[in-house]
Motif scaffolding. Structure first.
Motif, short mmCIF file in Angstrom:
data_model
loop_
_atom_site.label_atom_id
_atom_site.label_comp_id
_atom_site.label_asym_id
_atom_site.label_seq_id
_atom_site.Cartn_x
_atom_site.Cartn_y
_atom_site.Cartn_z
N SER A 165 1.06 3.48 13.70
CA SER A 165 0.13 4.54 13.30
C SER A 165 0.81 5.90 13.29
O SER A 165 0.59 6.71 12.38
CB SER A 165 -1.06 4.54 14.26
N ILE A 218 2.98 6.24 10.14
CA ILE A 218 2.22 6.40 8.89
C ILE A 218 1.60 7.79 8.78
O ILE A 218 1.63 8.41 7.72
CB ILE A 218 1.13 5.32 8.79
N GLU A 253 -7.25 -2.85 3.91
CA GLU A 253 -6.32 -3.45 2.95
C GLU A 253 -5.35 -4.39 3.66
O GLU A 253 -4.98 -5.42 3.13
CB GLU A 253 -5.51 -2.36 2.24
N LYS A 275 1.64 10.18 5.42
CA LYS A 275 0.41 10.23 4.64
C LYS A 275 0.05 11.68 4.33
O LYS A 275 -0.33 12.02 3.22
CB LYS A 275 -0.71 9.55 5.43
N ILE A 311 -5.19 -1.14 8.26
CA ILE A 311 -4.85 -0.02 7.39
C ILE A 311 -5.88 0.04 6.26
O ILE A 311 -6.05 -0.92 5.51
CB ILE A 311 -3.42 -0.17 6.83
N TYR A 312 -6.58 1.18 6.18
CA TYR A 312 -7.64 1.38 5.20
C TYR A 312 -7.18 2.36 4.13
O TYR A 312 -6.55 3.36 4.44
CB TYR A 312 -8.88 1.96 5.87
N THR A 313 -7.53 2.07 2.87
CA THR A 313 -7.26 3.03 1.80
C THR A 313 -8.59 3.58 1.28
O THR A 313 -8.85 4.75 1.40
CB THR A 313 -6.47 2.40 0.65
N ILE A 350 1.79 4.82 0.99
CA ILE A 350 1.43 5.59 2.18
C ILE A 350 0.52 6.76 1.84
O ILE A 350 -0.38 7.10 2.59
CB ILE A 350 2.69 6.06 2.94
N VAL A 393 0.86 -1.18 0.00
CA VAL A 393 0.00 0.00 0.00
C VAL A 393 0.89 1.23 0.00
O VAL A 393 1.82 1.32 0.81
CB VAL A 393 -0.92 0.01 1.25
N VAL A 437 -3.22 5.93 2.06
CA VAL A 437 -3.81 5.50 3.34
C VAL A 437 -4.80 6.55 3.80
O VAL A 437 -4.49 7.73 3.89
CB VAL A 437 -2.72 5.27 4.41
N THR A 475 -5.94 4.53 9.79
CA THR A 475 -5.33 3.40 10.49
C THR A 475 -6.11 3.19 11.78
O THR A 475 -6.51 4.15 12.44
CB THR A 475 -3.85 3.64 10.83
#
Length: 126
Positions: free
Chosen positions: A116, A119, A103, A123, A95-97, A71, A69, A74, A77
């Motif tokens: 978290s 990220i 995902e 992001k 982790i969601y996109t 970053i 994925v 994203v 999280t």
């Protein structure tokens, strides 16, 4: 690309009661030893790696499942920790996109809040 985080799930901290039971079962025909060996192989077969631009989650020994994925894609999280997970410093991260399903779902990782935190600023930068 520098590696910011790279960890396998942990054994004892993730399930201390299961670990103790496995140790107790070692004298019983080596059952505990087999349980510990299988558990160790399962943990070493999963790995979450985060670098400057992407998140990589690999699972499997003989057959591999690999999720990558970027970053910048994203969206969210989510860290999940039970009471005992918080005591031992482990947990699960999702982790969601896009969409409602994550995902990447990585369980039993040490210091999931740090993941978290790693990220989040990357992001926003991209």
């Amino acid at each position: 690309m520098s590696e910011l985080y790279s960890e396998h799930p942990v054994m004892f901290k993730n399930n201390p009661i299961g670990f103790i039971v496995s140790i107790i079962l070692i004298p019983v025909f080596g059952v505990g030893l087999v349980i510990l060996l299988v558990w160790h192989l399962q943990n070493k077969a999963s790995k979450l790696t985060i670098n400057d631009t992407e998140i990589l989650y690999e699972k499997g020994l003989l057959s591999k499942e690999r999720s990558e994925v970027n970053i910048s894609s994203v969206r969210t999280t989510k860290v999940k920790q039970s009471f005992f997970d918080r005591i031992f410093g482990v947990g699960a991260i999702e982790i969601y996109t896009a969409g409602d399903s994550p995902e990447i779902v990585a369980k039993g990782l040490p210091d999931p809040n740090r993941i978290s935190e790693i990220i989040r600023p990357r992001k926003d930068d991209q």
